[in-house]
Write a protein that holds these residues in place. Structure first.
Motif, short mmCIF file in Angstrom:
data_model
loop_
_atom_site.label_atom_id
_atom_site.label_comp_id
_atom_site.label_asym_id
_atom_site.label_seq_id
_atom_site.Cartn_x
_atom_site.Cartn_y
_atom_site.Cartn_z
N LEU A 10 -24.14 -11.76 -41.77
CA LEU A 10 -22.94 -12.43 -41.24
C LEU A 10 -22.00 -11.51 -40.46
CD1 LEU A 10 -21.99 -14.96 -44.06
CD2 LEU A 10 -22.81 -15.47 -41.76
N PRO A 11 -21.68 -10.31 -40.95
CA PRO A 11 -20.76 -9.45 -40.18
C PRO A 11 -21.28 -9.07 -38.80
CG PRO A 11 -20.97 -8.65 -42.43
CD PRO A 11 -22.01 -9.73 -42.25
N ASN A 12 -22.58 -9.14 -38.60
CA ASN A 12 -23.16 -8.77 -37.31
C ASN A 12 -23.15 -9.91 -36.30
OD1 ASN A 12 -23.78 -6.24 -38.42
ND2 ASN A 12 -25.70 -7.01 -39.23
N LEU A 13 -22.80 -11.10 -36.75
CA LEU A 13 -22.79 -12.27 -35.86
C LEU A 13 -21.43 -12.43 -35.20
CD1 LEU A 13 -24.58 -14.83 -38.22
CD2 LEU A 13 -25.59 -13.52 -36.35
N SER A 14 -21.41 -13.17 -34.12
CA SER A 14 -20.15 -13.45 -33.44
C SER A 14 -19.32 -14.42 -34.28
CB SER A 14 -20.41 -14.06 -32.06
OG SER A 14 -20.96 -15.36 -32.21
N ILE A 15 -18.05 -14.47 -34.03
CA ILE A 15 -17.17 -15.39 -34.75
C ILE A 15 -17.65 -16.83 -34.54
CG2 ILE A 15 -14.83 -16.34 -34.84
CD1 ILE A 15 -13.80 -13.53 -34.23
N SER A 16 -18.05 -17.14 -33.34
CA SER A 16 -18.53 -18.48 -33.03
C SER A 16 -19.74 -18.85 -33.89
CB SER A 16 -18.89 -18.58 -31.55
OG SER A 16 -19.44 -19.83 -31.25
N ASP A 17 -20.69 -17.92 -34.00
CA ASP A 17 -21.87 -18.17 -34.83
C ASP A 17 -21.51 -18.30 -36.31
OD1 ASP A 17 -23.57 -18.26 -32.67
OD2 ASP A 17 -24.21 -16.16 -32.86
#
Length: 90
Positions: A10-17
């Protein structure tokens, strides 16, 4: 994918994702909740209540500020309020 792997990703994903994932997860939970029988709902509520009991014990998380009960959290004389720059009279 295991829960641990998802949480690490999760921390590696964009805010949108992350928002899309959170929205999808919430929709799944709500859908499942609506499909529960009354007995299942009661069982889950009872489990949630039992789980929350420790929060309400004298040293529990929800009682941290109980020592402050009855204390004033502000002490502004009325004239100070009316003379402040924040006060706007309409």
């Amino acid at each position: 994918m295991e829960t641990k792997e998802i949480l690490q990703t999760l921390p590696n994903l964009s805010i949108s994702d992350r928002l899309k994932i959170a929205e999808s997860a919430l929709q799944l939970v709500l859908k499942e909740q609506h499909s529960l029988t009354k007995d299942e709902q009661k069982r889950l509520l009872a489990l949630a209540a039992i789980t929350a009991i420790s929060d309400y014990t004298p040293d529990g998380e929800l009682n941290i500020f109980s020592e402050l009960e009855g204390e004033d959290f502000y002490d502004y004389p009325d004239e100070d309020l009316h003379n402040s720059e924040i006060y706007v009279q309409r």
